[in-house]
Design an enzyme around this catalytic site. Structure first.
Site, PDB file in Angstrom:
ATOM      1  N   ARG A 289      14.717  14.458 -63.646  1.00 40.56           N
ATOM      2  CA  ARG A 289      13.289  14.723 -63.866  1.00 40.56           C
ATOM      3  C   ARG A 289      12.790  15.919 -63.061  1.00 40.56           C
ATOM      4  O   ARG A 289      11.663  15.900 -62.566  1.00 40.56           O
ATOM      5  CB  ARG A 289      12.441  13.496 -63.497  1.00 40.56           C
TER       6      ARG A 289
ATOM      7  N   TYR B 113      14.190  -0.347 -75.594  1.00 45.41           N
ATOM      8  CA  TYR B 113      12.954   0.281 -76.079  1.00 45.41           C
ATOM      9  C   TYR B 113      12.684  -0.073 -77.540  1.00 45.41           C
ATOM     10  O   TYR B 113      11.555  -0.344 -77.938  1.00 45.41           O
ATOM     11  CB  TYR B 113      13.017   1.805 -75.916  1.00 45.41           C
TER      12      TYR B 113
ATOM     13  N   ASP C 219      13.727  13.720 -74.291  1.00 46.17           N
ATOM     14  CA  ASP C 219      13.627  12.331 -73.849  1.00 46.17           C
ATOM     15  C   ASP C 219      14.697  11.493 -74.540  1.00 46.17           C
ATOM     16  O   ASP C 219      15.102  11.812 -75.660  1.00 46.17           O
ATOM     17  CB  ASP C 219      12.239  11.754 -74.153  1.00 46.17           C
TER      18      ASP C 219
ATOM     19  N   ARG D 101       1.721  21.972 -70.234  1.00 48.79           N
ATOM     20  CA  ARG D 101       1.415  20.696 -70.881  1.00 48.79           C
ATOM     21  C   ARG D 101      -0.045  20.641 -71.359  1.00 48.79           C
ATOM     22  O   ARG D 101      -0.342  20.146 -72.438  1.00 48.79           O
ATOM     23  CB  ARG D 101       1.715  19.583 -69.875  1.00 48.79           C
TER      24      ARG D 101
ATOM     25  N   ARG E 265       5.636  16.634 -64.110  1.00 46.48           N
ATOM     26  CA  ARG E 265       4.238  16.729 -63.684  1.00 46.48           C
ATOM     27  C   ARG E 265       4.006  17.059 -62.231  1.00 46.48           C
ATOM     28  O   ARG E 265       2.892  17.391 -61.838  1.00 46.48           O
ATOM     29  CB  ARG E 265       3.521  15.412 -64.039  1.00 46.48           C
TER      30      ARG E 265
HETATM   31  O1  CP3 Z   1      13.796  16.947 -66.046  1.00 42.72           O
HETATM   32  C1  CP3 Z   1      14.394  16.062 -66.709  1.00 42.72           C
HETATM   33  O2  CP3 Z   1      14.955  15.080 -66.193  1.00 42.72           O
HETATM   34  C2  CP3 Z   1      14.560  16.277 -68.201  1.00 42.72           C
HETATM   35  C3  CP3 Z   1      13.836  15.536 -69.121  1.00 42.72           C
HETATM   36  C4  CP3 Z   1      13.856  14.017 -69.239  1.00 42.72           C
HETATM   37  C5  CP3 Z   1      12.693  13.285 -69.533  1.00 42.72           C
HETATM   38  N1  CP3 Z   1      13.024  11.984 -69.777  1.00 42.72           N
HETATM   39  C6  CP3 Z   1      11.353  13.860 -69.600  1.00 42.72           C
HETATM   40  C7  CP3 Z   1      10.165  12.988 -69.529  1.00 42.72           C
HETATM   41  C8  CP3 Z   1      14.921  13.109 -69.221  1.00 42.72           C
HETATM   42  C9  CP3 Z   1      16.382  13.366 -68.875  1.00 42.72           C
HETATM   43  C10 CP3 Z   1      14.384  11.825 -69.573  1.00 42.72           C
HETATM   44  C11 CP3 Z   1      15.193  10.622 -69.755  1.00 42.72           C
HETATM   45  C12 CP3 Z   1      14.525   9.323 -69.852  1.00 42.72           C
HETATM   46  N2  CP3 Z   1      13.373   9.004 -70.527  1.00 42.72           N
HETATM   47  C13 CP3 Z   1      15.052   8.128 -69.303  1.00 42.72           C
HETATM   48  C14 CP3 Z   1      16.357   8.007 -68.573  1.00 42.72           C
HETATM   49  C15 CP3 Z   1      16.301   8.550 -67.196  1.00 42.72           C
HETATM   50  C16 CP3 Z   1      15.548   7.712 -66.222  1.00 42.72           C
HETATM   51  O3  CP3 Z   1      14.490   8.184 -65.752  1.00 42.72           O
HETATM   52  O4  CP3 Z   1      15.991   6.614 -65.943  1.00 42.72           O
HETATM   53  C17 CP3 Z   1      14.159   7.097 -69.625  1.00 42.72           C
HETATM   54  C18 CP3 Z   1      14.291   5.646 -69.229  1.00 42.72           C
HETATM   55  C19 CP3 Z   1      13.109   7.660 -70.413  1.00 42.72           C
HETATM   56  C20 CP3 Z   1      11.977   6.939 -71.048  1.00 42.72           C
HETATM   57  C21 CP3 Z   1      10.692   7.467 -70.577  1.00 42.72           C
HETATM   58  N3  CP3 Z   1      10.154   8.679 -70.930  1.00 42.72           N
HETATM   59  C22 CP3 Z   1       9.761   6.824 -69.731  1.00 42.72           C
HETATM   60  C23 CP3 Z   1       9.943   5.457 -69.109  1.00 42.72           C
HETATM   61  C24 CP3 Z   1       8.666   7.687 -69.591  1.00 42.72           C
HETATM   62  C25 CP3 Z   1       7.378   7.400 -68.877  1.00 42.72           C
HETATM   63  C26 CP3 Z   1       7.508   7.543 -67.414  1.00 42.72           C
HETATM   64  C27 CP3 Z   1       6.896   8.822 -66.942  1.00 42.72           C
HETATM   65  O5  CP3 Z   1       7.465   9.433 -66.044  1.00 42.72           O
HETATM   66  O6  CP3 Z   1       5.829   9.149 -67.453  1.00 42.72           O
HETATM   67  C28 CP3 Z   1       8.951   8.861 -70.309  1.00 42.72           C
HETATM   68  C29 CP3 Z   1       8.114  10.072 -70.405  1.00 42.72           C
HETATM   69  C30 CP3 Z   1       8.704  11.326 -69.886  1.00 42.72           C
HETATM   70  N4  CP3 Z   1       9.985  11.770 -70.121  1.00 42.72           N
HETATM   71  C31 CP3 Z   1       8.043  12.316 -69.114  1.00 42.72           C
HETATM   72  C32 CP3 Z   1       8.946  13.344 -68.887  1.00 42.72           C
HETATM   73  C33 CP3 Z   1       8.712  14.641 -68.161  1.00 42.72           C
HETATM   74  C34 CP3 Z   1       6.584  12.284 -68.712  1.00 42.72           C
HETATM   75  C35 CP3 Z   1       5.798  12.800 -69.871  1.00 42.72           C
HETATM   76  C36 CP3 Z   1       4.529  13.474 -69.495  1.00 42.72           C
HETATM   77  O7  CP3 Z   1       4.545  14.676 -69.127  1.00 42.72           O
HETATM   78  O8  CP3 Z   1       3.493  12.789 -69.612  1.00 42.72           O
END
Ligand code: CP3
Length: 345
Positions: free
Chosen positions: A26, A152, A76, A39, A30
């Site tokens: 990640r 999910y 994602d 964004r 943000r």
């Molecule tokens: O920088 C990176 O890591 C690359 C991008 C990336 C995202 N999601 C962007 C994202 C990657 C590799 C993921 C994988 C992901 N997504 C996982 C597996 C990795 C982990 O964290 O365990 C999982 C479980 C998800 C599912 C997911 N997507 C959740 C639970 C959430 C909400 C939590 C949050 O942080 O808001 C997301 C949204 C998400 N995926 C965001 C980002 C940058 C936030 C979106 C936003 O900008 O509002």
């Protein structure tokens, strides 16, 4: 420079390297003001993911600012579920799938699709990112593991108890397995597609693996994790991430990946011992430690690196993703410490 020379790839192949490569899960997100600016203009998270220029731009942002050794594509794990036919949105709660799979007809309607035809924006973003990356920086692709994707798809979002998923798993095992069969096939295709579009290493995220006991993981999840690595034919190093899955480390080390990512609850040097020195190990600073002052972040990072100095195959990372309240200065201290370690340190 040939891609096999990039530090991350050499470390994942367990070659002799001058220092451990560093990147962060990640790392685009943000906590970075430049991400929030993109964004705000883009509208939403999925809109960014599907606009290759924007996805590439935010993938490059942390590399530009901190100079880590790898970029992970901005996307994602849930994107392939949408391509398979499940409506997907992101709101304040995180991901939401408003039509969760609960019955046989839902699972049967799920379609295994060609990634190039349905998720071309992923390939385009990878190519644009590669073109914008420094020569020495590796590009990482990823996918969710079948069990985590199923959580999910069945729960309809992030879950605490996985009540629907467990009911399906225990009561309608054949149906649950039909779902995992489809997901494993889609995931393998998605990984191969990303490698074909320029991803030089792949991470398979089984984030919610630790929701299961070892017995249940071995019975209901691991066979499909292994199948992904069997079906995925890309000749790039592959890493498996199991969330807080200390109790599954030895098992995850045997699914066919080249490396295993451990979270901060696992002792890093112990992870090398427990995997018999056969795999690369990624990890594992506590993402919560990034709330400490930069000097303390640096001290902890050095201690972690020293604890496994001289071992082949260490990739420095966090135990889980960067949290959105993190001060970018702390990420800077983490990366700087890693880049300076080894050389003269
Ligand atoms: O920088 C990176 O890591 C690359 C991008 C990336 C995202 N999601 C962007 C994202 C990657 C590799 C993921 C994988 C992901 N997504 C996982 C597996 C990795 C982990 O964290 O365990 C999982 C479980 C998800 C599912 C997911 N997507 C959740 C639970 C959430 C909400 C939590 C949050 O942080 O808001 C997301 C949204 C998400 N995926 C965001 C980002 C940058 C936030 C979106 C936003 O900008 O509002």
């Amino acid at each position: 420079m040939h891609s096999s020379e990039r530090l991350l790839i050499r470390a994942l192949r367990r070659e002799d390297v001058p220092r451990a490569p560093v990147w962060l899960m990640r790392q685009a997100g943000r906590y970075l003001p430049e991400y929030r600016a993109v964004r705000a203009k883009a509208g939403g998270f999925l809109e960014m993911v599907k606009a290759p220029e924007l996805a590439a731009e935010v993938t490059l942002q942390p590399v530009r600012r901190f100079g880590m050794d790898a970029a992970i594509l901005f996307s994602d794990i849930l994107v392939p579920l949408e391509a398979m036919g499940m409506p997907l949105l992101f709101d304040e709660r995180g991901p939401v799938l408003p039509e969760p799979l609960r019955e046989a007809r839902h699972v049967d309607a799920l379609e295994v699709v060609d990634p190039a035809a349905t998720m071309g924006f992923v390939g385009d973003a990878l190519r644009l990112t590669r073109a914008g990356l420094p020569d020495e920086t590796a590009l990482v692709g990823f996918c969710g593991a079948p069990f985590t994707l199923a959580s999910y798809a069945v729960e309809g979002g992030t879950s605490r108890n996985y009540a629907h998923l467990r009911r399906l798993m225990y009561h309608e095992t054949a149906l649950f397995e039909r779902l995992l069969d489809k997901l494993a096939e889609q995931v393998a295709r998605h990984l191969d597609y990303q490698a074909a579009c320029g991803a030089e290493a792949l991470v398979l995220f089984d984030t919610w693996a630790a929701a299961l006991t070892r017995e249940d993981y071995l019975r209901h999840a691991l066979p499909w994790t292994r199948r992904v690595f069997e079906r995925c034919t890309a000749a790039v190093p592959r890493v498996v991430f199991g969330g807080a899955a200390d109790h599954l480390l030895e098992d995850l080390a045997g699914v066919g990946a080249d490396g295993v990512a451990v979270d901060h609850r696992t002792d890093l040097a112990g992870a090398f011992e427990r995997t018999g020195g056969r795999l690369a190990v990624q990890g594992n600073l506590d993402p919560g430690a990034l709330f400490a002052p930069p000097a303390e972040v640096a001290r902890r990072t050095r201690a972690l690196l020293e604890s496994v100095a001289g071992r082949r195959g260490h990739v420095l990372n966090l135990g889980h993703g960067v949290m959105k309240e993190t001060d970018p200065e702390a990420v800077g201290a983490f990366v700087r410490t890693a880049l300076e370690f080894g050389g003269d340190a």
